[in-house]
Design a protein around this motif. Structure first.
Motif, PDB file in Angstrom:
ATOM      1  N   MET A 107       6.168 -16.085  -0.477  1.00 33.52           N
ATOM      2  CA  MET A 107       6.585 -14.736  -0.848  1.00 33.52           C
ATOM      3  C   MET A 107       6.807 -13.857   0.379  1.00 33.52           C
ATOM      4  SD  MET A 107       6.916 -14.772  -4.064  1.00 33.52           S
ATOM      5  CE  MET A 107       6.290 -15.268  -5.674  1.00 33.52           C
ATOM      6  N   ASP A 108       5.948 -14.013   1.399  1.00 33.54           N
ATOM      7  CA  ASP A 108       6.126 -13.223   2.618  1.00 33.54           C
ATOM      8  C   ASP A 108       7.402 -13.616   3.357  1.00 33.54           C
ATOM      9  OD1 ASP A 108       3.808 -11.939   2.024  1.00 33.54           O
ATOM     10  OD2 ASP A 108       2.546 -13.182   3.335  1.00 33.54           O
ATOM     11  N   LYS A 109       7.774 -14.883   3.265  1.00 34.29           N
ATOM     12  CA  LYS A 109       8.997 -15.322   3.946  1.00 34.29           C
ATOM     13  C   LYS A 109      10.239 -14.671   3.338  1.00 34.29           C
ATOM     14  CE  LYS A 109      11.914 -19.343   4.791  1.00 34.29           C
ATOM     15  NZ  LYS A 109      12.158 -20.765   4.517  1.00 34.29           N
ATOM     16  N   ILE A 110      10.282 -14.590   2.018  1.00 29.90           N
ATOM     17  CA  ILE A 110      11.466 -14.020   1.357  1.00 29.90           C
ATOM     18  C   ILE A 110      11.326 -12.497   1.177  1.00 29.90           C
ATOM     19  CG2 ILE A 110      11.949 -16.176   0.166  1.00 29.90           C
ATOM     20  CD1 ILE A 110      10.737 -15.014  -2.348  1.00 29.90           C
ATOM     21  N   GLU A 111      10.270 -11.910   1.786  1.00 33.94           N
ATOM     22  CA  GLU A 111      10.046 -10.456   1.753  1.00 33.94           C
ATOM     23  C   GLU A 111       9.935  -9.942   0.305  1.00 33.94           C
ATOM     24  OE1 GLU A 111      13.139  -8.659   3.948  1.00 33.94           O
ATOM     25  OE2 GLU A 111      12.512  -9.497   5.879  1.00 33.94           O
ATOM     26  N   PHE A 112       9.117 -10.638  -0.462  1.00 34.12           N
ATOM     27  CA  PHE A 112       8.849 -10.266  -1.853  1.00 34.12           C
ATOM     28  C   PHE A 112       7.546  -9.461  -1.867  1.00 34.12           C
ATOM     29  CE2 PHE A 112       7.634 -11.084  -6.306  1.00 34.12           C
ATOM     30  CZ  PHE A 112       8.825 -10.761  -6.926  1.00 34.12           C
ATOM     31  N   SER A 113       7.619  -8.193  -2.278  1.00 34.47           N
ATOM     32  CA  SER A 113       6.462  -7.297  -2.220  1.00 34.47           C
ATOM     33  C   SER A 113       5.307  -7.823  -3.061  1.00 34.47           C
ATOM     34  CB  SER A 113       6.864  -5.899  -2.716  1.00 34.47           C
ATOM     35  OG  SER A 113       5.737  -5.049  -2.738  1.00 34.47           O
ATOM     36  N   ARG A 114       4.069  -7.690  -2.508  1.00 33.47           N
ATOM     37  CA  ARG A 114       2.900  -8.186  -3.233  1.00 33.47           C
ATOM     38  C   ARG A 114       2.534  -7.288  -4.416  1.00 33.47           C
ATOM     39  NH1 ARG A 114      -1.428 -10.896   1.028  1.00 33.47           N
ATOM     40  NH2 ARG A 114       0.092 -12.197   2.135  1.00 33.47           N
ATOM     41  N   ASP A 115       3.115  -6.093  -4.480  1.00 35.51           N
ATOM     42  CA  ASP A 115       2.862  -5.227  -5.631  1.00 35.51           C
ATOM     43  C   ASP A 115       3.546  -5.739  -6.889  1.00 35.51           C
ATOM     44  OD1 ASP A 115       1.401  -3.566  -3.997  1.00 35.51           O
ATOM     45  OD2 ASP A 115       3.118  -2.242  -3.540  1.00 35.51           O
ATOM     46  N   ARG A 116       4.506  -6.620  -6.707  1.00 34.30           N
ATOM     47  CA  ARG A 116       5.286  -7.085  -7.852  1.00 34.30           C
ATOM     48  C   ARG A 116       4.732  -8.380  -8.455  1.00 34.30           C
ATOM     49  NH1 ARG A 116      11.563  -6.863  -6.521  1.00 34.30           N
ATOM     50  NH2 ARG A 116      11.579  -6.931  -8.823  1.00 34.30           N
ATOM     51  N   TYR A 117       3.626  -8.899  -7.891  1.00 36.71           N
ATOM     52  CA  TYR A 117       3.042 -10.121  -8.442  1.00 36.71           C
ATOM     53  C   TYR A 117       1.552 -10.157  -8.103  1.00 36.71           C
ATOM     54  CZ  TYR A 117       3.049 -12.137  -3.733  1.00 36.71           C
ATOM     55  OH  TYR A 117       2.818 -12.390  -2.406  1.00 36.71           O
ATOM     56  N   LEU A 123      -2.511 -19.405 -12.472  1.00 32.75           N
ATOM     57  CA  LEU A 123      -1.219 -18.831 -12.813  1.00 32.75           C
ATOM     58  C   LEU A 123      -0.780 -17.823 -11.763  1.00 32.75           C
ATOM     59  CD1 LEU A 123      -1.772 -18.136 -16.617  1.00 32.75           C
ATOM     60  CD2 LEU A 123      -0.371 -19.961 -15.658  1.00 32.75           C
ATOM     61  N   VAL A 124       0.566 -17.660 -11.696  1.00 28.62           N
ATOM     62  CA  VAL A 124       1.161 -16.597 -10.901  1.00 28.62           C
ATOM     63  C   VAL A 124       1.704 -15.566 -11.885  1.00 28.62           C
ATOM     64  CG1 VAL A 124       2.858 -16.005  -9.148  1.00 28.62           C
ATOM     65  CG2 VAL A 124       1.796 -18.267  -9.133  1.00 28.62           C
ATOM     66  N   PHE A 125       1.269 -14.288 -11.747  1.00 26.25           N
ATOM     67  CA  PHE A 125       1.655 -13.221 -12.668  1.00 26.25           C
ATOM     68  C   PHE A 125       2.727 -12.352 -12.000  1.00 26.25           C
ATOM     69  CE2 PHE A 125      -2.642 -14.472 -13.657  1.00 26.25           C
ATOM     70  CZ  PHE A 125      -2.658 -14.556 -15.034  1.00 26.25           C
ATOM     71  N   PHE A 126       3.730 -11.980 -12.775  1.00 25.19           N
ATOM     72  CA  PHE A 126       4.842 -11.178 -12.266  1.00 25.19           C
ATOM     73  C   PHE A 126       5.010  -9.931 -13.115  1.00 25.19           C
ATOM     74  CE2 PHE A 126       5.777 -15.538 -11.133  1.00 25.19           C
ATOM     75  CZ  PHE A 126       6.091 -15.436  -9.792  1.00 25.19           C
ATOM     76  N   ARG A 127       5.424  -8.874 -12.445  1.00 19.98           N
ATOM     77  CA  ARG A 127       5.794  -7.667 -13.178  1.00 19.98           C
ATOM     78  C   ARG A 127       7.143  -7.881 -13.871  1.00 19.98           C
ATOM     79  NH1 ARG A 127       2.558  -3.357 -12.342  1.00 19.98           N
ATOM     80  NH2 ARG A 127       1.285  -3.313 -10.426  1.00 19.98           N
ATOM     81  N   ALA A 128       7.472  -6.983 -14.756  1.00 21.94           N
ATOM     82  CA  ALA A 128       8.734  -7.101 -15.492  1.00 21.94           C
ATOM     83  C   ALA A 128       9.922  -7.013 -14.534  1.00 21.94           C
ATOM     84  CB  ALA A 128       8.820  -6.001 -16.554  1.00 21.94           C
ATOM     85  N   GLY A 129      10.824  -7.973 -14.618  1.00 27.14           N
ATOM     86  CA  GLY A 129      12.019  -7.996 -13.777  1.00 27.14           C
ATOM     87  C   GLY A 129      11.818  -8.630 -12.419  1.00 27.14           C
ATOM     88  N   ALA A 130      10.571  -9.013 -12.067  1.00 21.60           N
ATOM     89  CA  ALA A 130      10.328  -9.609 -10.744  1.00 21.60           C
ATOM     90  C   ALA A 130      10.916 -11.010 -10.645  1.00 21.60           C
ATOM     91  CB  ALA A 130       8.826  -9.637 -10.447  1.00 21.60           C
ATOM     92  N   ALA A 132      13.578 -12.078 -11.891  1.00 24.45           N
ATOM     93  CA  ALA A 132      15.035 -12.033 -11.710  1.00 24.45           C
ATOM     94  C   ALA A 132      15.382 -12.086 -10.224  1.00 24.45           C
ATOM     95  CB  ALA A 132      15.604 -10.775 -12.354  1.00 24.45           C
ATOM     96  N   PHE A 133      14.557 -11.412  -9.392  1.00 23.17           N
ATOM     97  CA  PHE A 133      14.816 -11.443  -7.944  1.00 23.17           C
ATOM     98  C   PHE A 133      14.663 -12.863  -7.384  1.00 23.17           C
ATOM     99  CE2 PHE A 133      13.168 -11.196  -3.595  1.00 23.17           C
ATOM    100  CZ  PHE A 133      14.201 -10.500  -2.975  1.00 23.17           C
ATOM    101  N   LEU A 134      13.614 -13.560  -7.821  1.00 21.20           N
ATOM    102  CA  LEU A 134      13.426 -14.943  -7.374  1.00 21.20           C
ATOM    103  C   LEU A 134      14.556 -15.844  -7.852  1.00 21.20           C
ATOM    104  CD1 LEU A 134       9.583 -15.426  -7.948  1.00 21.20           C
ATOM    105  CD2 LEU A 134      10.765 -15.009  -5.789  1.00 21.20           C
ATOM    106  N   GLU A 135      15.002 -15.638  -9.066  1.00 22.63           N
ATOM    107  CA  GLU A 135      16.096 -16.457  -9.579  1.00 22.63           C
ATOM    108  C   GLU A 135      17.383 -16.210  -8.807  1.00 22.63           C
ATOM    109  OE1 GLU A 135      16.249 -18.844 -11.821  1.00 22.63           O
ATOM    110  OE2 GLU A 135      14.088 -18.767 -12.151  1.00 22.63           O
TER     111      GLU A 135
END
Length: 323
Positions: A107-117, A123-130, A132-135
């Motif tokens: 997640m740090d490599k792709i600059e994905f904020s830790r507030d969104r998961y 399990l890995v939990f995601f906020r709504a719409g998070a 979609a960014f990974l996809e």
């Protein structure tokens, strides 16, 4: 009211229907459809935003969306997450055996904020719409790889076509160059000589071949002559034996001597005669084969003489062309 049983009440009917409904709901994935009234005067195509917002607020849709946005509605197991999103950073996923460390690194490599998961134990939990960014990130890499693969395939196909056309172009140039040389040299005397003598290159020397055949014929004739001499010698010896036999018979008749001794001599002479006859037959067969070889050698000699005459005639024609 049934005979031997209690009556069916209204509450029991509702209870059975509720049980069937719950069974159906537990066996499938229910989806709820919210029906909204666009306007109060039933006019098609006319929308009243305050009325729609009032309905969304009253039926709890906005509150549900707010709760969903504050929570983590989407979740995924660690093995499923690694299998699907390892393409975003395979080295980070393989960098650690701990699931949380590996996922944090990715997640740090792709600059994905830790507030969104958030990361749990399994399990890995995601906020709504998070998700979609990974996809989107994953689809970009997949499309890039597919385009690279298509480029390599097109490169391979076009390279074959290019090599074929390039070879054809080079062959056309070679054919044109050779044809121009032929048109320029076809009336040149030396070129005519070369064209006439080229078929003769590598052919055996007729005179040498004739000499070898003569030596072979002479050798074969020598063997044939030797066999003839042997045959004449054997015939003379046979004649001598016959004369000795006659002399012995006359001596036996005249002397009336020891008959057994004369019979033994006769048997020896007969055996010797039989051996000589066998040798004579063998030499006669060899003589016939030698005669056939001599005839074949004579025919080969004649054919070579004819070829020699033809070659000399061709050489004379070439000399006439040169002159």
């Amino acid at each position: 009211k049934k005979k031997g049983g209690g009556g069916k009440t209204v509450s029991s009917v509702y209870l059975v229907s509720l049980g069937e409904l719950m069974t159906t709901l537990h066996s499938c994935e229910p989806h709820f459809v919210r029906c909204l009234v666009p306007n109060t005067h039933k006019k098609p195509g006319d929308v009243e935003p305050p009325l729609i917002m009032h309905q969304l607020t009253c039926n709890g849709v906005l509150e549900g969306i707010r709760i969903c946005m504050r929570g983590f509605p989407n979740r995924m197991l660690y093995p499923d997450f690694k299998a699907r999103y390892a393409i975003l950073g395979a080295s980070e996923i393989a960098s650690s055996g701990d699931n949380k460390t590996a996922v944090y690194a990715l997640m740090d490599k792709i600059e994905f904020s830790r507030d969104r998961y958030r990361l749990g134990h399994t399990l890995v939990f995601f906020r709504a719409g998070a998700l979609a960014f990974l996809e989107e990130k994953r689809d970009d890499i997949v499309i890039k790889l597919l385009r690279m693969m298509q480029g390599q395939v097109f490169k391979h196909i076009k390279a074959k076509s290019f090599e074929k056309k390039r070879d054809q172009r080079e062959l056309i140039k070679v054919a044109q160059r050779n044809f121009r040389k032929y048109m320029a040299l076809r009336d040149w005397g030396w070129f005519v000589i070369i064209q006439k003598t080229r078929p003769l290159i590598g052919m055996p020397n007729p005179e040498e071949e004739l000499r070898l055949l003569e030596e072979k014929a002479n050798a074969t004739y020598g063997v044939y002559k030797e066999k003839l001499d042997t045959k004449a010698k054997l015939l003379e010896e046979d004649q001598i034996i016959e004369e000795d036999k006659k002399a012995l018979l006359k001596q036996i008749e005249s002397e009336q001597g020891n008959v057994s001794q004369y019979h033994e001599k006769q048997a020896v002479m007969t055996a010797k005669k039989a051996e000589l006859e066998v040798e004579l037959i063998s030499y006669q067969d060899k003589l016939v084969k030698t005669e056939q070889k001599r005839v074949q050698a004579t025919n080969d000699k004649k054919e070579l003489e004819q070829e020699t005459v033809t070659v000399k005639k061709d050489i004379g024609d070439v000399e006439m062309v040169i002159q």
